[in-house]
Scaffold this motif. Structure first.
Motif, PDB file in Angstrom:
ATOM      1  N   PRO A 179     -41.524  44.968 -57.696  1.00  0.00           N
ATOM      2  CA  PRO A 179     -42.369  45.591 -58.722  1.00  0.00           C
ATOM      3  C   PRO A 179     -43.864  45.603 -58.401  1.00  0.00           C
ATOM      4  CG  PRO A 179     -41.774  43.389 -59.402  1.00  0.00           C
ATOM      5  CD  PRO A 179     -41.094  43.619 -58.077  1.00  0.00           C
ATOM      6  N   GLY A 180     -44.205  45.740 -57.132  1.00  0.00           N
ATOM      7  CA  GLY A 180     -45.605  45.863 -56.742  1.00  0.00           C
ATOM      8  C   GLY A 180     -45.717  46.116 -55.254  1.00  0.00           C
ATOM      9  N   VAL A 193     -46.326  47.279 -61.298  1.00  0.00           N
ATOM     10  CA  VAL A 193     -45.423  47.722 -62.352  1.00  0.00           C
ATOM     11  C   VAL A 193     -45.753  47.040 -63.673  1.00  0.00           C
ATOM     12  CG1 VAL A 193     -43.004  47.699 -63.086  1.00  0.00           C
ATOM     13  CG2 VAL A 193     -43.600  48.370 -60.754  1.00  0.00           C
ATOM     14  N   GLY A 194     -46.227  45.794 -63.609  1.00  0.00           N
ATOM     15  CA  GLY A 194     -46.650  45.104 -64.819  1.00  0.00           C
ATOM     16  C   GLY A 194     -45.617  44.155 -65.392  1.00  0.00           C
ATOM     17  N   ALA A 198     -35.995  43.326 -63.062  1.00  0.00           N
ATOM     18  CA  ALA A 198     -35.312  44.258 -62.164  1.00  0.00           C
ATOM     19  C   ALA A 198     -34.996  45.546 -62.923  1.00  0.00           C
ATOM     20  CB  ALA A 198     -34.023  43.628 -61.629  1.00  0.00           C
ATOM     21  N   ALA A 199     -35.415  46.679 -62.380  1.00  0.00           N
ATOM     22  CA  ALA A 199     -35.310  47.950 -63.099  1.00  0.00           C
ATOM     23  C   ALA A 199     -34.217  48.840 -62.518  1.00  0.00           C
ATOM     24  CB  ALA A 199     -36.647  48.693 -63.048  1.00  0.00           C
ATOM     25  N   ALA A 239     -45.953  39.731 -57.149  1.00  0.00           N
ATOM     26  CA  ALA A 239     -45.361  40.893 -57.829  1.00  0.00           C
ATOM     27  C   ALA A 239     -43.946  40.583 -58.314  1.00  0.00           C
ATOM     28  CB  ALA A 239     -45.337  42.098 -56.889  1.00  0.00           C
ATOM     29  N   ILE A 240     -43.170  39.890 -57.507  1.00  0.00           N
ATOM     30  CA  ILE A 240     -41.810  39.537 -57.912  1.00  0.00           C
ATOM     31  C   ILE A 240     -41.832  38.680 -59.163  1.00  0.00           C
ATOM     32  CG2 ILE A 240     -39.778  38.188 -57.246  1.00  0.00           C
ATOM     33  CD1 ILE A 240     -40.272  39.207 -54.365  1.00  0.00           C
ATOM     34  N   GLU A 241     -42.799  37.784 -59.251  1.00  0.00           N
ATOM     35  CA  GLU A 241     -42.893  36.896 -60.423  1.00  0.00           C
ATOM     36  C   GLU A 241     -43.380  37.627 -61.667  1.00  0.00           C
ATOM     37  OE1 GLU A 241     -43.700  32.377 -58.855  1.00  0.00           O
ATOM     38  OE2 GLU A 241     -45.421  33.663 -59.206  1.00  0.00           O
ATOM     39  N   SER A 242     -44.357  38.531 -61.499  1.00  0.00           N
ATOM     40  CA  SER A 242     -45.062  39.035 -62.673  1.00  0.00           C
ATOM     41  C   SER A 242     -45.213  40.532 -62.748  1.00  0.00           C
ATOM     42  CB  SER A 242     -46.467  38.424 -62.713  1.00  0.00           C
ATOM     43  OG  SER A 242     -47.248  38.906 -61.615  1.00  0.00           O
TER      44      SER A 242
END
Length: 246
Positions: A179-180, A193-194, A198-199, A239-242
């Motif tokens: 996500p980043g 992504v913010g 997992a999307a 990014a994975i965390e947040s």
């Protein structure tokens, strides 16, 4: 008819496992994967077993292409990190992936856009390095030769649904595992992504046409974030965390 679309796993085995479990919980059996499967500082080998052994229909992303077109000593950091995890059979699977395909006769699938796997179909880069929704005419220009009611793309990691003037939909399901990200070309730009969920997307044919549900799934992000940092990619771990690189 109902099916799931996933994209941009980037070797995040834990995120993919959580998404596949959620899809199974919903009773959905058909899945399509929009590419960029393994590259990144994470678990390419374990991810390959989930994707390949399940026979999930997949198109090739730009990072997938790099793993088979570039020599190991010439690869970028996202490929060099995980290339040794992939077996010859895994690489042959990547070589056999198509640039695009039609899924179940209803969905045109590609990674970036019909023009290239590095293209942003739904966004353009502003001079200050921000991704912004493209004008509808620009988006539709790339869809003129496509007959399907649904079009699916990935690459930007930004979950988005765009409705064309004829009512058809273009859907980016977002990123399963990353996500980043950032890129220096054509100007420096980055995507946050913010959130670290997992999307993926669920597409269902209804009496009124296809509807889209974007789903964001929680999972234990700590091991994957730690692995990214162990492999020298602290910002990916953030990014994975947040969902934020910084």
């Amino acid at each position: 008819m109902i099916f799931a679309a996933i994209a941009d796993v980037h070797g995040n085995y834990a995120a993919l496992e959580a998404v596949l479990a959620d899809i199974e919980k919903l009773g959905i059996t058909d899945i399509v994967n929009l590419g960029d499967c393994f590259s990144g500082p994470l678990e390419a080998g374990k991810t390959a077993r989930l994707l390949i052994d399940r026979g999930i229909p997949t198109v090739r992303g730009n990072h997938d292409r790099a793993l088979i077109e570039e020599q190991p000593d010439e690869m970028g950091s996202w490929e060099k990190t995980i290339y040794p995890q992939l077996s010859p059979a895994d690489l042959e699977w990547l070589k056999a992936l198509p640039f695009d395909m039609v899924f179940k006769d209803v969905a045109y699938c590609c990674h970036g856009s019909p023009a290239g796997d590095l293209d942003y179909w739904l966004e353009r880069i502003l001079p200050e390095g921000v991704l912004h929704l493209r004008a509808r005419a620009e988006i539709e220009a790339l869809a003129r030769s496509i007959d399907q009611p649904i079009m699916l793309c990935g690459h930007t990691h930004l979950a988005r649904t765009v409705q064309l003037s004829d009512g058809r939909l273009i859907v980016n399901p977002g990123s399963v595992g990353c996500p980043g990200w950032k890129d220096d070309e054509p100007v420096y730009h980055q995507v946050d992504v913010g959130h670290g969920l997992a999307a993926y997307a669920v597409l269902e044919d209804t009496a009124h046409g296809f509807q889209v549900t974007h789903r964001n799934i929680r999972y234990d992000v700590a091991p994957m974030a730690a692995l990214a940092r162990e492999n020298g990619m602290d910002r990916v771990g953030n990014a994975i965390e947040s969902g934020w690189l910084d």
